[in-house]
Motif scaffolding. Sequence first.
Motif, PDB file in Angstrom:
ATOM      1  N   ARG A 127       0.812  -1.215   0.000  1.00  0.00           N
ATOM      2  CA  ARG A 127       0.000   0.000   0.000  1.00  0.00           C
ATOM      3  C   ARG A 127       0.851   1.273   0.000  1.00  0.00           C
ATOM      4  NH1 ARG A 127      -5.622  -0.583   1.576  1.00  0.00           N
ATOM      5  NH2 ARG A 127      -5.506   1.581   2.283  1.00  0.00           N
ATOM      6  N   GLY A 128       2.135   1.140  -0.307  1.00  0.00           N
ATOM      7  CA  GLY A 128       3.003   2.314  -0.442  1.00  0.00           C
ATOM      8  C   GLY A 128       3.492   2.890   0.865  1.00  0.00           C
ATOM      9  N   GLY A 129       3.437   2.084   1.943  1.00  0.00           N
ATOM     10  CA  GLY A 129       3.859   2.593   3.243  1.00  0.00           C
ATOM     11  C   GLY A 129       5.325   2.977   3.304  1.00  0.00           C
ATOM     12  N   GLU A 130       6.170   2.238   2.576  1.00  0.00           N
ATOM     13  CA  GLU A 130       7.601   2.552   2.634  1.00  0.00           C
ATOM     14  C   GLU A 130       7.903   3.896   1.974  1.00  0.00           C
ATOM     15  OE1 GLU A 130       9.811  -1.672   3.096  1.00  0.00           O
ATOM     16  OE2 GLU A 130       9.402  -1.065   1.030  1.00  0.00           O
ATOM     17  N   GLN A 131       7.201   4.201   0.896  1.00  0.00           N
ATOM     18  CA  GLN A 131       7.400   5.503   0.246  1.00  0.00           C
ATOM     19  C   GLN A 131       6.776   6.627   1.069  1.00  0.00           C
ATOM     20  OE1 GLN A 131       6.510   2.701  -1.440  1.00  0.00           O
ATOM     21  NE2 GLN A 131       8.520   2.484  -2.411  1.00  0.00           N
ATOM     22  N   ALA A 132       5.678   6.321   1.784  1.00  0.00           N
ATOM     23  CA  ALA A 132       5.005   7.333   2.596  1.00  0.00           C
ATOM     24  C   ALA A 132       5.673   7.553   3.941  1.00  0.00           C
ATOM     25  CB  ALA A 132       3.543   6.934   2.817  1.00  0.00           C
ATOM     26  N   SER A 133       6.625   6.693   4.294  1.00  0.00           N
ATOM     27  CA  SER A 133       7.341   6.820   5.556  1.00  0.00           C
ATOM     28  C   SER A 133       8.165   8.104   5.591  1.00  0.00           C
ATOM     29  CB  SER A 133       8.266   5.612   5.744  1.00  0.00           C
ATOM     30  OG  SER A 133       9.221   5.841   6.753  1.00  0.00           O
ATOM     31  N   PHE A 134       8.476   8.561   6.801  1.00  0.00           N
ATOM     32  CA  PHE A 134       9.289   9.778   6.933  1.00  0.00           C
ATOM     33  C   PHE A 134      10.721   9.572   6.459  1.00  0.00           C
ATOM     34  CE2 PHE A 134       9.232   7.838  11.277  1.00  0.00           C
ATOM     35  CZ  PHE A 134      10.567   7.459  11.354  1.00  0.00           C
ATOM     36  N   ALA A 135      11.190   8.309   6.355  1.00  0.00           N
ATOM     37  CA  ALA A 135      12.596   8.061   6.034  1.00  0.00           C
ATOM     38  C   ALA A 135      13.013   8.607   4.669  1.00  0.00           C
ATOM     39  CB  ALA A 135      12.899   6.574   6.139  1.00  0.00           C
ATOM     40  N   PRO A 136      12.302   8.312   3.565  1.00  0.00           N
ATOM     41  CA  PRO A 136      12.725   8.878   2.283  1.00  0.00           C
ATOM     42  C   PRO A 136      12.730  10.404   2.285  1.00  0.00           C
ATOM     43  CG  PRO A 136      11.188   7.078   1.923  1.00  0.00           C
ATOM     44  CD  PRO A 136      11.169   7.368   3.386  1.00  0.00           C
ATOM     45  N   ALA A 137      11.775  11.025   2.989  1.00  0.00           N
ATOM     46  CA  ALA A 137      11.736  12.486   3.041  1.00  0.00           C
ATOM     47  C   ALA A 137      12.935  13.043   3.784  1.00  0.00           C
ATOM     48  CB  ALA A 137      10.434  12.953   3.696  1.00  0.00           C
ATOM     49  N   LEU A 382       9.485  15.426  10.607  1.00  0.00           N
ATOM     50  CA  LEU A 382       9.600  16.182   9.364  1.00  0.00           C
ATOM     51  C   LEU A 382       9.729  17.675   9.636  1.00  0.00           C
ATOM     52  CD1 LEU A 382       6.954  14.307   7.165  1.00  0.00           C
ATOM     53  CD2 LEU A 382       9.451  14.094   7.085  1.00  0.00           C
ATOM     54  N   GLU A 383       8.938  18.200  10.561  1.00  0.00           N
ATOM     55  CA  GLU A 383       9.054  19.635  10.842  1.00  0.00           C
ATOM     56  C   GLU A 383      10.399  19.980  11.470  1.00  0.00           C
ATOM     57  OE1 GLU A 383       6.957  23.360  13.200  1.00  0.00           O
ATOM     58  OE2 GLU A 383       5.829  21.493  12.940  1.00  0.00           O
ATOM     59  N   LEU A 384      10.886  19.141  12.370  1.00  0.00           N
ATOM     60  CA  LEU A 384      12.205  19.391  12.954  1.00  0.00           C
ATOM     61  C   LEU A 384      13.278  19.451  11.875  1.00  0.00           C
ATOM     62  CD1 LEU A 384      12.158  17.105  16.138  1.00  0.00           C
ATOM     63  CD2 LEU A 384      12.121  19.610  16.081  1.00  0.00           C
ATOM     64  N   ALA A 385      13.113  18.629  10.838  1.00  0.00           N
ATOM     65  CA  ALA A 385      14.098  18.581   9.753  1.00  0.00           C
ATOM     66  C   ALA A 385      13.860  19.637   8.686  1.00  0.00           C
ATOM     67  CB  ALA A 385      14.069  17.191   9.105  1.00  0.00           C
ATOM     68  N   GLY A 386      12.797  20.434   8.836  1.00  0.00           N
ATOM     69  CA  GLY A 386      12.508  21.454   7.844  1.00  0.00           C
ATOM     70  C   GLY A 386      11.888  20.903   6.581  1.00  0.00           C
ATOM     71  N   VAL A 387      11.214  19.761   6.684  1.00  0.00           N
ATOM     72  CA  VAL A 387      10.594  19.104   5.537  1.00  0.00           C
ATOM     73  C   VAL A 387       9.085  19.331   5.588  1.00  0.00           C
ATOM     74  CG1 VAL A 387      10.219  16.899   4.372  1.00  0.00           C
ATOM     75  CG2 VAL A 387      12.400  17.348   5.523  1.00  0.00           C
ATOM     76  N   PRO A 388       8.457  19.702   4.479  1.00  0.00           N
ATOM     77  CA  PRO A 388       6.998  19.876   4.481  1.00  0.00           C
ATOM     78  C   PRO A 388       6.275  18.593   4.868  1.00  0.00           C
ATOM     79  CG  PRO A 388       7.972  20.810   2.489  1.00  0.00           C
ATOM     80  CD  PRO A 388       9.057  20.040   3.179  1.00  0.00           C
ATOM     81  N   VAL A 389       5.235  18.731   5.666  1.00  0.00           N
ATOM     82  CA  VAL A 389       4.444  17.578   6.086  1.00  0.00           C
ATOM     83  C   VAL A 389       3.424  17.273   4.989  1.00  0.00           C
ATOM     84  CG1 VAL A 389       2.837  16.690   7.814  1.00  0.00           C
ATOM     85  CG2 VAL A 389       4.759  18.152   8.519  1.00  0.00           C
ATOM     86  N   PRO A 390       3.355  16.027   4.492  1.00  0.00           N
ATOM     87  CA  PRO A 390       2.420  15.692   3.412  1.00  0.00           C
ATOM     88  C   PRO A 390       0.969  15.943   3.824  1.00  0.00           C
ATOM     89  CG  PRO A 390       4.051  13.947   3.704  1.00  0.00           C
ATOM     90  CD  PRO A 390       4.222  14.886   4.852  1.00  0.00           C
ATOM     91  N   PRO A 391       0.134  16.387   2.902  1.00  0.00           N
ATOM     92  CA  PRO A 391      -1.281  16.643   3.218  1.00  0.00           C
ATOM     93  C   PRO A 391      -2.022  15.415   3.721  1.00  0.00           C
ATOM     94  CG  PRO A 391      -0.678  17.608   1.097  1.00  0.00           C
ATOM     95  CD  PRO A 391       0.475  16.757   1.517  1.00  0.00           C
ATOM     96  N   ALA A 392      -1.557  14.208   3.352  1.00  0.00           N
ATOM     97  CA  ALA A 392      -2.246  12.983   3.757  1.00  0.00           C
ATOM     98  C   ALA A 392      -1.984  12.595   5.199  1.00  0.00           C
ATOM     99  CB  ALA A 392      -1.837  11.832   2.836  1.00  0.00           C
ATOM    100  N   THR A 393      -1.158  13.370   5.901  1.00  0.00           N
ATOM    101  CA  THR A 393      -0.811  13.035   7.279  1.00  0.00           C
ATOM    102  C   THR A 393      -1.992  13.330   8.203  1.00  0.00           C
ATOM    103  OG1 THR A 393       1.496  13.608   6.816  1.00  0.00           O
ATOM    104  CG2 THR A 393       0.851  13.423   9.133  1.00  0.00           C
TER     105      THR A 393
END
Length: 508
Positions: A127-137, A382-393
């Motif tokens: 279901r795409g969980g690995e791509q949706a994980s915070f790790a790739p971002a 993600l916010e601590l790292a300065g990365v935008p939080v995906p809308p699906a969160t």
Amino acid sequence: MYRHRRLGTARPPLVIALLLALTLGLAGCLGVNLSPFGGGASPSVTPVPKKPNIVFVLTDDLSWDLVPHMRRVQDMRGKGTTFDRFVVADSLCCTSRATIFTGRYPHNTGVRTNFPPDGGYGVFKARGGEQASFAPALRGAGYRTALMGKYMNGYLPADTQGGPRPYVPPGWDEWAVTGNGYPEYDYNLNENGRLVHYGSRPQDYLTDVLANKSVDFIQRAAADRKPFFLQVATFAPHGPFVPAPRHAAAFPQLTAPRPPSFNEADNADKPSWLRSRPRLRKPGIGRIDAGFRDRVRMVQSVDELIGRIQQTLANTGHDRDTYLVFGSDNGFHLGQYRLAGGKMTAYDTDIRVPFVVTGPGVPAGRTTDALTQNTDIAPTFLELAGVPVPPATDGRSLVPFLRGKDPDDWRNVALIEHVKPPPSREDPDRQDSGPGAPPTYNALRTTNELYVEYVNGEREYYDLARHPHALDNRAKAIPPQRARELSGLMYALTRCAGAKCHTAGRTR
């Protein structure tokens, strides 16, 4: 006698130190940030860009009653912020971890149990969980990322998934993960695509191996200019409750806590799955006490792991620019409500877990009672790292709390959803998946209430302000207006996604 050497017109070191202290003191008073790491800046002054390091220690089945026996975690509470009402969206390993990685409720991750067809690693990946994980971002934002220990139920470290080497999911620079580390010995680690076996020697104890690898990763990462993210996920203190040899005889007289819910005297008001449970007898209580002792013994190694990480961060100069996060995937009952041992219920024993954060700008010694969830972990990183939080969160970032703020629009309703898994000989969590386990349910945890709707139509309602141990089920006495409100909230939250979950979780 120590003497200062004068080189040309250079000032003595003491004078330099005094001038530097005065300069930094004035800067602090004026709200000016002179730190190369960007910490401590006034909101009115743009800080120097800096991506903090993050170390996340995620334990397995660690309940609040173990924390008093963990000296380093208690030290973290004194130096950082404790989230006292932190609850998981499902008290089950794989479903909770899928939510942690993605920030999505189980009804949106699709991971409802530990194994297919309703859950497990295969469903998470499909279901795409690995791509949706915070790790790739995080990796895409320049972080050096590492995961060590436990990943997802059903993950096999030797599985190549069609490639030439054991599979490493996207987003991870370093990977040292096993699928079955519950016995703490005799396991295989997938170490960056190479399978390595660990045996039964004392030095093979898994929690200690993870501690060694964590220290090594931090030491190597400290030599780089890149920020780093490390998730070390212990199997401890999950059953079969195997402590390290050095702790095997500790706490010989310790017994399990006896809260009012322990071996509940009168459970006539409980739903049928629980009402049928007989009271625990002396032999069963003896086993509970023995299990609790071994759980306390197991977390000594986890506590030592935290201490080693803290010391390594200090030794490498990263103790002031690193967030250290401690948590658990779910809680664990052990004698409460006549239940011998396990999880999956909607009671606080199972859903309310420790969550403590230390790091730059985090208020020391603070405890917040805001209703927070494991849906909030991914957006926080993600916010601590300065990365935008995906809308699906579905969750929200906890960063405001880490800055000492209490958002006015924060949720006051949290969703817990659980699908009863089928019994499985392969599932270490099967102790609560048999005939006496709770049926599938959805639940709401408000600031002071617990409301549960079971698939068979039974209900539970507890006023936790008056009865914090959930002993008085008042489901048949809920005022009609409140019953309608709770039903409407349940409908909205079980169907929400993204920002709609933020809205549904906030009531007047």
